[in-house]
Structures are given as structure tokens and as C-alpha cells.
Design a protein around this motif. Sequence first.
Motif, short mmCIF file in Angstrom:
data_model
loop_
_atom_site.label_atom_id
_atom_site.label_comp_id
_atom_site.label_asym_id
_atom_site.label_seq_id
_atom_site.Cartn_x
_atom_site.Cartn_y
_atom_site.Cartn_z
N HIS A 49 18.89 11.03 26.46
CA HIS A 49 18.31 9.75 26.10
C HIS A 49 18.20 9.64 24.59
O HIS A 49 17.77 10.58 23.92
CB HIS A 49 16.94 9.59 26.73
N THR A 75 21.18 13.67 31.96
CA THR A 75 21.12 12.50 31.10
C THR A 75 20.46 12.81 29.77
O THR A 75 19.37 13.37 29.74
CB THR A 75 20.34 11.36 31.80
N ARG A 107 22.53 4.39 24.49
CA ARG A 107 21.12 4.65 24.78
C ARG A 107 20.99 5.82 25.76
O ARG A 107 20.07 6.63 25.66
CB ARG A 107 20.46 3.41 25.39
N LEU A 108 21.89 5.86 26.73
CA LEU A 108 21.89 6.91 27.74
C LEU A 108 23.28 7.50 27.83
O LEU A 108 24.26 6.77 27.97
CB LEU A 108 21.50 6.36 29.12
#
Length: 399
Positions: free
Chosen positions: A245, A243, A225-226
Motif C-alpha cells: 500500500h 498487497t 496506490r495498491l
Amino acid sequence: MQPWATRSRLPLLVDALGGTEADDAVRRLLHAFGDDPVHVTEHRVGVPATEVRRLRFASGGEIVLQDGAVLAVILHAKPPSDGAGAVDLSTWVDGLTNAATLKQVETAFGLKAQFSGFRSPYFKVGAGFAQLRFGDAGDKGSWKEPEHLVSIVVTAGQPGRVRPPDADECPACSTLPAIDEQGGLDLAATLERLRTAVAAEQVKQDPAWVPLDDLEELHASGLMRLVESQLTCRTCHRVICLTLHRDGPPTFGYHGPNEARERPMERIPPVEQWASRARQEQAREAMQYVDHRPGGWFLVRQGDALYLDARYSYSAMIDDSALIELGAVEREDYRKRGHQYLDELAERIHMSAPYQPESPYHARDLYRRGDGTGRDFRAEVGAAISNHTWLAEQRSREQ
């Protein structure tokens, strides 16, 4: 009531934290500093952007606002370089002078200092914290001699757990995020800037997180997810978190070291599940995790070589590890006795004080001496054990 509250005007600073310029507590502080600042700077930090505004006063006070709310209040004991003055600390804390040592500040506050790191003393003052800055951060004795106190920084966040409130203009890392025409993050340009900064040793990658070179490929797999890379600025010591996403645009933020370590992240899937053939071959040639004893040692392999990362400590001042390549006799003992032998070897390394030249393991420590080729053994071992550290265990529990 604490002595610091009865003998000082520090509550005026603490009460303003988190407020806006329209709030009574902040207006009282503005009046105490002289109402009109002599120097105002405004800039944006990270993506999505945080608006930072700094107000510096002729009286030596400074207010740092983030998205319109007071993040920190600073009393400058020495004049900053922008024309603002220095405060008279005796008007803020009874018995305190601008030339005070740490011991004299403790006496004036009526408190014993705590430390975030070896050289960052602070006090808990009500709902906030007052951090002391003394002279050159590299001078271990700077707080023991008079005339070295530079400033008192009052924040709501505990020092060491959040980024310094006035580090946003760091010349080494503040210009690393590239912004596209829509105001979002230009990922390709940002990655290029970060790789250049790593090569120039301006920032250092944290091997416990996803390497920059794996970030896009791992994100494209959809397995996480990340997907996050973390890098530490060697100048201001903020941690950069880039990050990607699964369900949103990329983000770029700055954090304190402890704050960054506590960020959520899933375990990184095995390279065979997401990487190209070339990347998989590279992984096979790199160091590989073999085994570990929590809090004690890690064993890694590269080809036929075995390496023991053995933790050692001495009081509260030293907590590190040594990397020893196992010799033929040690390898045979490990083959015969397994965990028990490595426990004993790690204990011998610890008891020998490998940070001292007299230790038989001092000259063997690859973290200390390297192998003459310039390899970054800490980064290689860190990458090999990234899914088996305490941080990785915490990640798996949070899923």
C-alpha cells in the motif's frame, strides 16, 4: 416455506451464522451439538491477523468462528481424524442418511443442487448456503454412489465466491507469511518464502496481477496506490493476495477465487515508467501484446513470431483457449486482411474442437504440447495481455 425448512433443523445452523457465543441462536446450536466441544483449535490467519477458532463436538458437529463470530457450521457425515464423531444426518434432515447420494440429498431437501465448479454442489437455504462434500474431490462420480458423502458445510457466503471456512490449516500455504517482531508482515522474508513455494510448484502466480519480482520496484515508484501479487495454492485452491500500500503497511490475505478476482487494482503502468534498465530489456524480449477481439482472441508477438490465443468452448463443460504460432501463410493473410482474418482463423480453431486429437490445431496448441523447453506459455501470454483483459477493463472503469 421451503421443504428444507419444514423437514429439517437446518434453520438452527443458518440462524447461528454471524453470531457470537453469547447470542441465543449460537447457544441453541451449542446445546444441540452437546455443549462442550471435545476438540478446540485456535490459530491466526493472514496479516493483519484474523483469529480463527474451531469447535468440534463428539456428536459430529463443528463450529468455525472468525474474530469471535460464527463463520460456518459443519455436519460431519463421516468421523474426522481428530476423535470427534459423525452426526446422524436423519436427526437433522428428515429422510436423509449418511450414505446418501446427491440425488437423495436433493429429494430430502426438496431442492435442486447448484454448483460452484464442476464438483461442488450446494443449496441456497434461507440466508445461507449448504455445500455438500463428497469423497475424493478428484472422483467425478463420487456423489452418484452411496457412502461417499463426507460433510455438509453451512455458510453465509456463497461457495466458490469465498474461501472454504476450514482451509486455514492448509500445510502447503498457511505458513507462507513471515511475521516480524511487531506482529506485522516481514516483507523480505515473505517474498523469499513465496518464491520458494512457486519454484516448488506449491503455489502458482496469476499473470494478470503484478509478478512477485516486480512488486517492490513498482511499489517504490509511487505510481500505484495498491500493488498486488496473487498466487493460488495448488493444494487448497485459496488465492493468496500480497498487497503493498502506498499509504500503509503491507497486507497478506487468503481469499476464494471469485473474491480475489473482484479485488480492486489499477492498471499496471508501462514498464518504462518504473523499472530498471535490466527489467526493461527483459520486458522487450518477452511476449508483447499486439491486438485482441474481446471474448474471442489475443494476438501477441515475440521477436518475429506471432502467436494467436484463440478461445474455444463446448457447452458448459469446456471453456479454454489454444495458442497457435502463425505460419508464413497465416502471417501473410493477417498482413493483408487484419482483424477479419484473425476472426475467421479463431472461428476455425473453435469449430475444429482443438481439445480433440482429430483437430488440425490440436498438435499445434502450445498450451497443450509446449515447445520442448519447459516454457510456461500460459504465464507468458498472461503477462503480455494483463492490461487488456476483462479484468483490466474493469479496473480502469473503477478508477
